[in-house]
Write a protein that holds these residues in place. Structure first.
Motif, PDB file in Angstrom:
ATOM      1  N   ASN A   9     -14.806 -29.370  -7.396  1.00 32.28           N
ATOM      2  CA  ASN A   9     -13.654 -30.042  -8.000  1.00 32.28           C
ATOM      3  C   ASN A   9     -14.099 -31.152  -8.936  1.00 32.28           C
ATOM      4  O   ASN A   9     -13.452 -31.421  -9.953  1.00 32.28           O
ATOM      5  N   GLY A  10     -15.220 -31.799  -8.573  1.00 31.59           N
ATOM      6  CA  GLY A  10     -15.755 -32.824  -9.459  1.00 31.59           C
ATOM      7  C   GLY A  10     -16.207 -32.239 -10.777  1.00 31.59           C
ATOM      8  O   GLY A  10     -16.018 -32.833 -11.839  1.00 31.59           O
ATOM      9  N   LEU A  11     -16.781 -31.030 -10.747  1.00 29.64           N
ATOM     10  CA  LEU A  11     -17.190 -30.372 -11.991  1.00 29.64           C
ATOM     11  C   LEU A  11     -15.978 -30.037 -12.854  1.00 29.64           C
ATOM     12  O   LEU A  11     -15.994 -30.218 -14.074  1.00 29.64           O
ATOM     13  N   ASP A  27     -18.107 -18.562 -14.683  1.00 33.01           N
ATOM     14  CA  ASP A  27     -18.734 -17.260 -14.950  1.00 33.01           C
ATOM     15  C   ASP A  27     -20.213 -17.227 -14.586  1.00 33.01           C
ATOM     16  O   ASP A  27     -20.928 -16.294 -14.937  1.00 33.01           O
ATOM     17  N   VAL A  28     -20.688 -18.265 -13.891  1.00 36.62           N
ATOM     18  CA  VAL A  28     -22.092 -18.328 -13.472  1.00 36.62           C
ATOM     19  C   VAL A  28     -22.137 -18.819 -12.034  1.00 36.62           C
ATOM     20  O   VAL A  28     -21.347 -19.683 -11.629  1.00 36.62           O
ATOM     21  N   ILE A  38     -23.151 -22.169  -6.202  1.00 37.11           N
ATOM     22  CA  ILE A  38     -22.262 -23.141  -6.828  1.00 37.11           C
ATOM     23  C   ILE A  38     -21.714 -22.502  -8.097  1.00 37.11           C
ATOM     24  O   ILE A  38     -22.488 -22.112  -8.973  1.00 37.11           O
ATOM     25  N   PRO A  39     -20.395 -22.384  -8.238  1.00 37.89           N
ATOM     26  CA  PRO A  39     -19.837 -21.817  -9.472  1.00 37.89           C
ATOM     27  C   PRO A  39     -19.918 -22.813 -10.619  1.00 37.89           C
ATOM     28  O   PRO A  39     -19.772 -24.019 -10.427  1.00 37.89           O
ATOM     29  N   ALA A  40     -20.168 -22.313 -11.824  1.00 35.76           N
ATOM     30  CA  ALA A  40     -20.274 -23.182 -12.996  1.00 35.76           C
ATOM     31  C   ALA A  40     -19.880 -22.400 -14.239  1.00 35.76           C
ATOM     32  O   ALA A  40     -19.628 -21.188 -14.186  1.00 35.76           O
ATOM     33  N   HIS A  41     -19.808 -23.114 -15.361  1.00 35.58           N
ATOM     34  CA  HIS A  41     -19.429 -22.513 -16.639  1.00 35.58           C
ATOM     35  C   HIS A  41     -20.686 -22.362 -17.506  1.00 35.58           C
ATOM     36  O   HIS A  41     -21.432 -23.320 -17.713  1.00 35.58           O
ATOM     37  N   SER A  42     -20.899 -21.166 -18.022  1.00 37.95           N
ATOM     38  CA  SER A  42     -22.094 -20.898 -18.825  1.00 37.95           C
ATOM     39  C   SER A  42     -22.115 -21.728 -20.103  1.00 37.95           C
ATOM     40  O   SER A  42     -23.191 -22.140 -20.562  1.00 37.95           O
ATOM     41  N   SER A  43     -20.940 -21.999 -20.688  1.00 38.00           N
ATOM     42  CA  SER A  43     -20.913 -22.776 -21.932  1.00 38.00           C
ATOM     43  C   SER A  43     -21.406 -24.195 -21.710  1.00 38.00           C
ATOM     44  O   SER A  43     -22.096 -24.768 -22.556  1.00 38.00           O
ATOM     45  N   VAL A  44     -21.082 -24.784 -20.554  1.00 37.22           N
ATOM     46  CA  VAL A  44     -21.542 -26.142 -20.245  1.00 37.22           C
ATOM     47  C   VAL A  44     -23.049 -26.152 -20.016  1.00 37.22           C
ATOM     48  O   VAL A  44     -23.770 -26.998 -20.542  1.00 37.22           O
ATOM     49  N   LEU A  45     -23.525 -25.194 -19.247  1.00 36.35           N
ATOM     50  CA  LEU A  45     -24.955 -25.139 -18.944  1.00 36.35           C
ATOM     51  C   LEU A  45     -25.780 -24.895 -20.206  1.00 36.35           C
ATOM     52  O   LEU A  45     -26.820 -25.532 -20.412  1.00 36.35           O
ATOM     53  N   LEU A  80     -26.203 -29.956  -6.863  1.00 34.82           N
ATOM     54  CA  LEU A  80     -24.802 -30.279  -7.141  1.00 34.82           C
ATOM     55  C   LEU A  80     -24.692 -31.514  -8.030  1.00 34.82           C
ATOM     56  O   LEU A  80     -23.932 -31.538  -9.004  1.00 34.82           O
ATOM     57  N   VAL A  81     -25.463 -32.538  -7.702  1.00 33.47           N
ATOM     58  CA  VAL A  81     -25.435 -33.769  -8.500  1.00 33.47           C
ATOM     59  C   VAL A  81     -25.972 -33.497  -9.907  1.00 33.47           C
ATOM     60  O   VAL A  81     -25.447 -34.017 -10.898  1.00 33.47           O
ATOM     61  N   PHE A  82     -27.001 -32.672 -10.011  1.00 25.49           N
ATOM     62  CA  PHE A  82     -27.547 -32.307 -11.325  1.00 25.49           C
ATOM     63  C   PHE A  82     -26.475 -31.649 -12.201  1.00 25.49           C
ATOM     64  O   PHE A  82     -26.319 -31.985 -13.382  1.00 25.49           O
ATOM     65  N   LEU A  83     -25.709 -30.738 -11.619  1.00 28.26           N
ATOM     66  CA  LEU A  83     -24.636 -30.083 -12.366  1.00 28.26           C
ATOM     67  C   LEU A  83     -23.550 -31.080 -12.756  1.00 28.26           C
ATOM     68  O   LEU A  83     -22.987 -31.002 -13.847  1.00 28.26           O
ATOM     69  N   GLN A  84     -23.260 -32.015 -11.875  1.00 27.22           N
ATOM     70  CA  GLN A  84     -22.278 -33.045 -12.213  1.00 27.22           C
ATOM     71  C   GLN A  84     -22.715 -33.834 -13.438  1.00 27.22           C
ATOM     72  O   GLN A  84     -21.905 -34.126 -14.320  1.00 27.22           O
ATOM     73  N   PHE A  85     -23.984 -34.165 -13.506  1.00 23.46           N
ATOM     74  CA  PHE A  85     -24.487 -34.904 -14.666  1.00 23.46           C
ATOM     75  C   PHE A  85     -24.400 -34.058 -15.938  1.00 23.46           C
ATOM     76  O   PHE A  85     -24.116 -34.587 -17.015  1.00 23.46           O
TER      77      PHE A  85
END
Length: 353
Positions: A9-11, A27-28, A38-45, A80-85
């Motif tokens: 939710n923080g992401l 999508d990742v 951990i779900p994430a967005h490829s465009s952000v990464l 998780l913290v790395f992705l938040q940053f």
């Protein structure tokens, strides 16, 4: 609510903060060492890390519909913290929560930001880890700084080791290095020895500079005494002033030396006395620095000039003259009055910093 859901939710919240009202579906999947994802967005990464961008490109070209990235070697919470940053990089926000996370996972974040080439985060991690550096953890941080190519953090660790070597040698990290990495132990001692030698060399050069500055001041006082006079010593057939000069501590000693030189019967003796030898050296040094020997009122200035022209001056004396002349220039620059307009501009500049 579990920790993973909270961080997810923080992401999403950071995606909203970046100005995206309609949040696309993730999508990742980021898979950590413990098997959690951990779900994430490829465009952000992809926009945050060139390494992640290449990994995502390879996955897309391979026709893999399920895009998975394995991030291993660090705890799940640190990932998780790395992705938040990475999500926060779009807003430029840096909260108190981020500072606490940096303090908690700083070393893992430094390793991740180096591995995935997130340079802005790596710089912050270096500063964050350096802020809580201690003798107990310094060897662990030193090894990480060397592996992650973090020179500023590496130098900070070495300064702490040099400052508190005894406490560092009592740490578990030092014992581990002694047992498993003797090369790093040797490197530490070599750097400590080089630091000690640089300190000694700096102190020696500083002492030499003080000597050259004192000789430069003595030259000014000698010319001042022989031209204007000071206290009770002055030019021939003239009454010296009753007030002391601004460099009276040096001038007073020089006046005592001049009076001794005038009265001493051994000043022309081959062996002579120590004080007279010093006075001869000062007169010779003045003549080497003087650019107006014809009108100079310092005794024997013109004679020494002619003698120098007739004889070959040794290299050591030429170097001494050069050093004293440099010290004189630097002293005059330091004592030069700064124009008022420059002072005001400096004050304005400092006020805007």
């Amino acid at each position: 609510m579990t920790a993973s859901v909270t961080h997810r939710n923080g992401l999403i919240r950071r995606w909203h903060e970046a100005g995206n009202e309609c949040v696309p579906p993730t999508d990742v999947q980021i898979v950590t060492s413990d098997g959690k994802s951990i779900p994430a967005h490829s465009s952000v990464l992809a926009s945050a890390s060139p390494v992640l961008e290449r990994m995502l490109d390879r996955s897309r070209k391979g026709g893999n519909s399920e895009r998975i990235i394995h991030v291993l070697g660090v705890p799940h919470d640190a990932v998780l913290v790395f992705l938040q940053f990475l999500y926060s990089s779009r807003t430029g926000m840096w909260s108190r929560e981020a500072e606490e996370e940096m303090e908690r996972h700083g070393m893992a974040l430094l390793a991740l930001s180096h591995a995935y080439r997130v340079r802005w985060l790596k710089r912050r991690c270096e500063a964050g880890v350096a802020a809580w550096l201690s003798a107990v953890k310094v060897m662990d941080v030193l090894k990480l700084a060397r592996l992650c190519d973090a020179p500023r953090l590496y130098q900070r660790c070495m300064r702490l080791v040099a400052k508190d070597l005894e406490a560092v040698q009592q740490s578990e990290g030092w014992r581990f290095v002694q047992k498993h990495d003797p090369g790093l132990e040797t490197e530490v001692f070599q750097l400590l020895q080089e630091t000690s030698q640089r300190g000694k060399r700096w102190r020696r050069e500083r002492g030499d500079q003080d000597k050259y500055r004192q000789l430069s001041e003595a030259m000014d006082c000698l010319q001042h005494i022989c031209t204007e006079g000071c206290t009770d010593v002055g030019p021939h057939n003239s009454r010296p002033p009753a007030y002391p000069c601004t460099s009276f501590s040096t001038c007073e000693g020089l006046q005592l030396l001049i009076r001794h030189f005038a009265a001493c019967g051994r000043k022309l003796s081959p062996k002579g006395c120590t004080h007279c030898k010093r006075m001869w050296q000062l007169l010779r040094l003045h003549s080497s620095l003087c650019d107006q020997p014809d009108s100079c009122r310092v005794p024997l200035c013109e004679q020494f000039k002619k003698k120098v022209q007739e004889e070959k001056v040794d290299r050591t004396w030429r170097l001494l003259v050069k050093k004293v002349a440099t010290a004189r220039v630097m002293s005059s620059l330091a004592n030069r009055k700064v124009p008022e307009i420059v002072q005001k501009s400096r004050m304005r500049y400092r006020g805007t910093r």
